[in-house]
Design an enzyme around this catalytic site. Structure first.
Site, short mmCIF file in Angstrom:
data_model
loop_
_atom_site.label_atom_id
_atom_site.label_comp_id
_atom_site.label_asym_id
_atom_site.label_seq_id
_atom_site.Cartn_x
_atom_site.Cartn_y
_atom_site.Cartn_z
N TYR A 164 -81.51 -57.95 64.52
CA TYR A 164 -81.18 -59.37 64.27
C TYR A 164 -80.12 -59.85 65.25
O TYR A 164 -80.27 -60.89 65.90
CB TYR A 164 -80.67 -59.51 62.82
CG TYR A 164 -80.25 -60.91 62.46
CD1 TYR A 164 -81.19 -61.91 62.23
CD2 TYR A 164 -78.89 -61.25 62.36
CE1 TYR A 164 -80.80 -63.20 61.91
CE2 TYR A 164 -78.50 -62.53 62.04
CZ TYR A 164 -79.46 -63.50 61.80
OH TYR A 164 -79.06 -64.77 61.48
N LYS A 219 -80.55 -62.62 68.17
CA LYS A 219 -79.78 -63.86 68.18
C LYS A 219 -79.00 -63.97 69.50
O LYS A 219 -78.87 -65.05 70.07
CB LYS A 219 -78.83 -63.92 66.98
CG LYS A 219 -79.53 -64.26 65.69
CD LYS A 219 -80.03 -65.70 65.73
CE LYS A 219 -80.94 -66.07 64.59
NZ LYS A 219 -81.51 -67.41 64.70
C1 UD2 Z 1 -73.80 -62.10 57.18
C2 UD2 Z 1 -75.15 -62.78 57.29
C3 UD2 Z 1 -76.10 -61.88 58.05
C4 UD2 Z 1 -75.50 -61.46 59.37
C5 UD2 Z 1 -74.15 -60.81 59.12
C6 UD2 Z 1 -73.46 -60.48 60.44
C7 UD2 Z 1 -75.49 -64.20 55.38
C8 UD2 Z 1 -76.19 -64.37 54.08
N1 UD2 Z 1 -75.70 -63.02 55.99
O1 UD2 Z 1 -73.88 -60.95 56.39
O2 UD2 Z 1 -77.28 -62.60 58.27
O3 UD2 Z 1 -75.37 -62.59 60.19
O4 UD2 Z 1 -73.28 -61.72 58.43
O5 UD2 Z 1 -72.19 -60.02 60.24
O6 UD2 Z 1 -74.80 -65.10 55.87
N2 UD2 Z 1 -71.85 -58.47 48.66
C9 UD2 Z 1 -71.48 -58.02 47.39
N3 UD2 Z 1 -72.36 -58.24 46.36
C10 UD2 Z 1 -73.57 -58.86 46.52
C11 UD2 Z 1 -73.93 -59.29 47.83
C12 UD2 Z 1 -73.03 -59.08 48.86
O7 UD2 Z 1 -70.41 -57.45 47.20
O8 UD2 Z 1 -74.32 -59.02 45.54
C13 UD2 Z 1 -70.89 -58.27 49.77
C14 UD2 Z 1 -71.51 -57.66 51.00
O9 UD2 Z 1 -71.54 -56.24 50.91
C15 UD2 Z 1 -70.55 -58.15 52.08
C16 UD2 Z 1 -70.15 -59.55 51.57
O10 UD2 Z 1 -70.45 -59.56 50.19
O11 UD2 Z 1 -69.41 -57.34 52.16
C17 UD2 Z 1 -70.91 -60.68 52.24
O12 UD2 Z 1 -72.29 -60.38 52.16
P1 UD2 Z 1 -73.43 -61.37 52.71
O13 UD2 Z 1 -74.73 -60.66 52.58
O14 UD2 Z 1 -73.32 -62.70 52.07
O15 UD2 Z 1 -73.02 -61.62 54.22
P2 UD2 Z 1 -72.70 -60.59 55.42
O16 UD2 Z 1 -71.40 -61.04 55.99
O17 UD2 Z 1 -72.86 -59.18 55.03
#
Ligand code: UD2
Length: 315
Positions: free
Chosen positions: A145, A149
């Site tokens: 991904y 990008k």
């Molecule tokens: C974001 C983007 C992804 C990519 C990434 C790059 C989104 C939705 N995803 O992922 O596409 O660009 O950044 O760095 O914008 N979490 C929990 N519980 C849950 C779900 C998530 O604790 O039920 C945690 C997850 O492990 C992480 C944080 O929340 O630490 C944010 O998770 P996310 O999936 O919203 O976004 P991210 O930053 O991992």
């Protein structure tokens, strides 16, 4: 203006479409509804909605030839990191080849184009620990991904340098807001958290909840898009789109609980493999163009809750 939004039936796209329609423009959408939803954009006329795949290169070229768009906002993509890991080749077609084709179709057939805006992602920074993430710093793409990008945004940038096609790329940080779908485990965490509260179901933290993100409200993303679309100084450049401020998951969880006056149970499991601990954007370059995030995390969450609860009670 004739405006095309690819991926316009998706979460971010539907807000972009709404914005340009409200400002009196003729808005067209290409979306294959693989993750988008036609119900997100009831305000788009049937004849302006193309339920088509962005990978259909001839068809996209013909649409561009016919409608001579002034502005194209290219959001159609495989947006799940996990999907790109499971399907690196197919996602490459969508995220890189279709982007290149869109650029090339405009180069060949559309002298009218005033701006093409491409949605890149904070994913290009990988697990860089030097914060804030600045466009002046090195990238470190660690998933298909992120690679896709990054390739997309570099094509976009070089089409401006090499062929004088006016383009801008935006690296979105963690976008949230109404119409974000909470159904997949990899949906934006705030949509999952909010639906856990509204349905009074337990919320699972991956890790201890101290990880931080730059959560940016979707309306500020629309503001950023419309700002760069109107700014000649944005041509050929890449910008971060965030708030410039980190918030921890636990802070946000507690804030939502207080506002909604609800207390839901929590589980704590291991952090996700490859998860980034801290991330936030340096938004100086975008601020220089006049961008100022209108929604703090608190204001954004209030607005998000208001919109979602209105929908739940059918207002
Ligand atoms: C974001 C983007 C992804 C990519 C990434 C790059 C989104 C939705 N995803 O992922 O596409 O660009 O950044 O760095 O914008 N979490 C929990 N519980 C849950 C779900 C998530 O604790 O039920 C945690 C997850 O492990 C992480 C944080 O929340 O630490 C944010 O998770 P996310 O999936 O919203 O976004 P991210 O930053 O991992």
């Amino acid at each position: 203006m004739n405006v095309l939004v690819t991926g316009g039936a998706g979460f971010i796209g539907s807000h972009v479409v709404e914005h340009y329609l409200n400002h009196g423009h003729e808005v067209f959408v290409i979306d294959n509804l693989s993750t988008g939803n036609r119900e997100n954009i009831p305000f788009v006329k049937a004849e302006n909605f193309f339920e088509e795949d962005i990978c259909d290169l001839d068809l996209v070229g013909n649409i561009i030839k016919e409608y001579q768009f002034d502005l194209i906002i290219h959001l159609a993509a495989v947006v799940s990191v996990v999907d790109t890991i499971n399907n690196p080749v197919d996602s490459n077609e969508v995220n890189i080849t279709a982007t290149l084709n869109l650029l090339e179709s405009n180069r060949l057939y559309n002298n009218n184009i005033k701006r093409i805006i491409f949605a890149s992602s904070a994913a290009v920074y990988g697990n860089n620990t030097q914060l804030p993430n600045s466009i002046m710093k090195l990238v470190n793409p660690i998933s298909p991904y992120a690679i896709q990008k990054y390739a997309g945004e570099q094509y976009v940038k070089q089409y401006s340098n090499l062929y004088d096609i006016p383009t801008t790329a935006l690296r979105f940080f963690n976008v949230y807001g109404p119409r974000q779908d909470p159904k997949s485990a990899y949906s934006g965490v705030l949509s999952i958290m909010q639906s856990s509260y509204l349905d009074e179901k337990p919320f699972t933290f991956f890790g201890d909840g101290t990880q931080t993100r730059d959560f940016v409200y979707v309306k500020d993303v629309v503001q950023a898009i419309s700002l760069v679309a109107d700014s000649d100084n944005a041509i050929g450049h890449v910008f971060n789109v965030g708030t410039g401020k980190p918030s921890s998951l636990m802070e946000v969880f507690e804030f939502l609980g207080n506002v909604l006056e609800k207390d839901i149970s929590t589980n704590f499991v291991n952090e996700r493999e490859g998860d980034i601990k801290h991330s936030y954007a340096d938004i100086q370059e975008l601020s220089n163009l006049g961008y100022f995030p209108k929604y703090s995390i608190e204001e954004g969450l209030y607005s998000y809750i208001n919109e979602s609860t209105k929908k739940e009670i059918g207002v």
